[in-house]
Scaffold this active site. Structure first.
Site, PDB file in Angstrom:
ATOM      1  CD  GLU A  65      -0.848   0.087   3.841  1.00 27.27           C
ATOM      2  OE1 GLU A  65      -1.964  -0.453   3.881  1.00 27.27           O
ATOM      3  OE2 GLU A  65      -0.336   0.674   4.811  1.00 27.27           O
ATOM      4  CG  HIS A  67      -0.415   5.389   3.721  1.00 27.15           C
ATOM      5  ND1 HIS A  67       0.715   5.835   4.348  1.00 27.15           N
ATOM      6  CD2 HIS A  67      -0.491   4.061   3.983  1.00 27.15           C
ATOM      7  CE1 HIS A  67       1.288   4.811   4.978  1.00 27.15           C
ATOM      8  NE2 HIS A  67       0.583   3.725   4.776  1.00 27.15           N
ATOM      9  CG  HIS A  71       4.063   3.591   8.142  1.00 28.76           C
ATOM     10  ND1 HIS A  71       2.952   3.832   8.894  1.00 28.76           N
ATOM     11  CD2 HIS A  71       3.632   2.889   7.064  1.00 28.76           C
ATOM     12  CE1 HIS A  71       1.888   3.324   8.289  1.00 28.76           C
ATOM     13  NE2 HIS A  71       2.269   2.743   7.174  1.00 28.76           N
ATOM     14  CG  HIS A 105       4.577   0.980   3.002  1.00 22.94           C
ATOM     15  ND1 HIS A 105       3.920   2.052   2.444  1.00 22.94           N
ATOM     16  CD2 HIS A 105       3.841   0.620   4.089  1.00 22.94           C
ATOM     17  CE1 HIS A 105       2.857   2.333   3.170  1.00 22.94           C
ATOM     18  NE2 HIS A 105       2.761   1.468   4.168  1.00 22.94           N
ATOM     19  CB  CYS A 119       4.297   0.965  12.931  1.00 20.60           C
ATOM     20  SG  CYS A 119       3.868   2.045  11.544  1.00 20.60           S
TER      21      CYS A 119
HETATM   22 MN    MN Z   1       1.109   1.685   5.623  1.00 15.61          MN
END
Ligand code: MN
Length: 151
Positions: A65, A67, A71, A105, A119
């Protein structure tokens, strides 16, 4: 005999925390993933961040995914590999992984041990985007990436 039992019980309790629920990673069927759990360690509005612990079972993987939110990851259990952008990295204990905005990732555990990582994310964040066929085609131009990704 007794001491062996105690030792086994302790091992089973590692990587969980008091009053922290072991949750499913995502709702089943919403995105491709395999054998991942999620625990929210801190979720304080004053921090404007969430600190989570994810554990990927042997041979499991997170969703491929991307975004807008970033992270900040630290491996605290086992070993594995991750895709960040267009590169696959092998990762091990205490490695730090930064996932910049809009960067593909995915995390995978090795075949014989779980991969656990902390995370850090913003509390308010955009929804992950899944790769379309054109994205996958681009990613697969790199043979290492083609061999690594699971969708
Ligand atoms: Mn993610």
């Amino acid at each position: 005999m007794t001491s062996t039992k105690i030792k086994a019980k302790r091992a089973a309790r590692q990587y969980t925390w008091e009053d922290v629920e072991v949750l499913t990673y995502k709702s089943e069927g919403t995105a491709p993933f395999k054998d991942v759990t999620r625990q929210v360690l801190f979720d304080d509005p004053h921090l404007a961040a969430q600190w989570r612990y994810f554990e990927v079972a042997p041979d499991g993987h997170t969703t491929l995914e991307r975004h807008q939110h970033v992270h900040a990851v630290m491996v605290i259990r086992g070993r594995g590999a991750c895709l960040v952008g267009t590169e696959v990295f092998s990762i091990e204990l205490h490695d730090l992984i930064h996932v910049p905005p809009l960067t593909w990732h995915q995390f995978r555990a090795t075949l014989n041990e779980p991969l656990g990582f902390l995370c850090l994310v913003n509390s308010e964040r955009d929804r992950p985007e899944l790769p379309g066929s054109e994205d996958l085609q681009l990613l697969r131009q790199n043979p290492d990436v083609a061999a690594f990704i699971r969708v």
